[in-house]
Write an enzyme that holds these catalytic residues in place. Sequence first.
Site, short mmCIF file in Angstrom:
data_model
loop_
_atom_site.label_atom_id
_atom_site.label_comp_id
_atom_site.label_asym_id
_atom_site.label_seq_id
_atom_site.Cartn_x
_atom_site.Cartn_y
_atom_site.Cartn_z
N SER A 1 0.85 -1.19 0.00
CA SER A 1 0.00 0.00 0.00
C SER A 1 0.88 1.24 0.00
O SER A 1 2.05 1.18 0.40
CB SER A 1 -0.89 0.00 1.25
OG SER A 1 -1.63 1.20 1.35
N TYR B 1 -2.25 -0.11 10.89
CA TYR B 1 -2.38 -0.54 9.50
C TYR B 1 -1.10 -0.22 8.72
O TYR B 1 -0.57 -1.07 8.00
CB TYR B 1 -3.58 0.15 8.84
CG TYR B 1 -3.74 -0.19 7.38
CD1 TYR B 1 -4.14 -1.47 6.98
CD2 TYR B 1 -3.48 0.76 6.39
CE1 TYR B 1 -4.28 -1.78 5.63
CE2 TYR B 1 -3.62 0.46 5.04
CZ TYR B 1 -4.02 -0.82 4.67
OH TYR B 1 -4.15 -1.13 3.33
#
Length: 213
Positions: free
Chosen positions: A106, A119
């Site tokens: 990501s 995260y």
Amino acid sequence: MERSFRAAPLSLVESLPNADISYAVADVTNKEEVQAVADLAVEKYGRVDVLYNNAGVMPTALLSERRFDEWRQMLDINIMGVLNGIAAVLPIMKKQQSGQIIATDSVAGHVVYPTSAVYCGTKFAVRAIMEGLRQEERENNIRSTMISPGAVDTELYNTINDPEAQEMLRKNAQTEGYGLSPGDVADAVVYAIGTPETVSISEILIRPTKQPI
């Protein structure tokens, strides 16, 4: 939830009636179930050319909210899920002396921002794991690739438990120029897989044009 999840692969198979597709449903946190998927591929096709570790969750909250269960869920799925996939296919690929392991990372694996510290931490960890994999297995002709998207219009936002945050991020991802489509990411994956075995695409960082971070 289980019923709709299990129906998704079947729906995909039915949408491609002329394709030869086999599938098995697995919980990526369960190493035996992940191994069973790899074993099915070997049983049916004799080899594993590509593994794509794509499962992930993204609950968002401030660290001060002490959401221990969400933290554990992210660690188990985003990190251990990747490791379970790698462990399932590495012996097969080493025996073949070829193969490619892909993981969805990501933009959050490159930057940190409020409400997403854990995260982001899991995505930083995926980068480290995949680079370690590259270094350890390069002599076995095993390629490792990270696909690092920005905002994508997918069901990932369903894993956010705060309804307002979920809706805000979903709307952003659905706004032209501020969100990618799943097809945009798929194109990047196809490109990485399509390169020669002598070429290893370590990472593709793919952002919506108007995304600020």
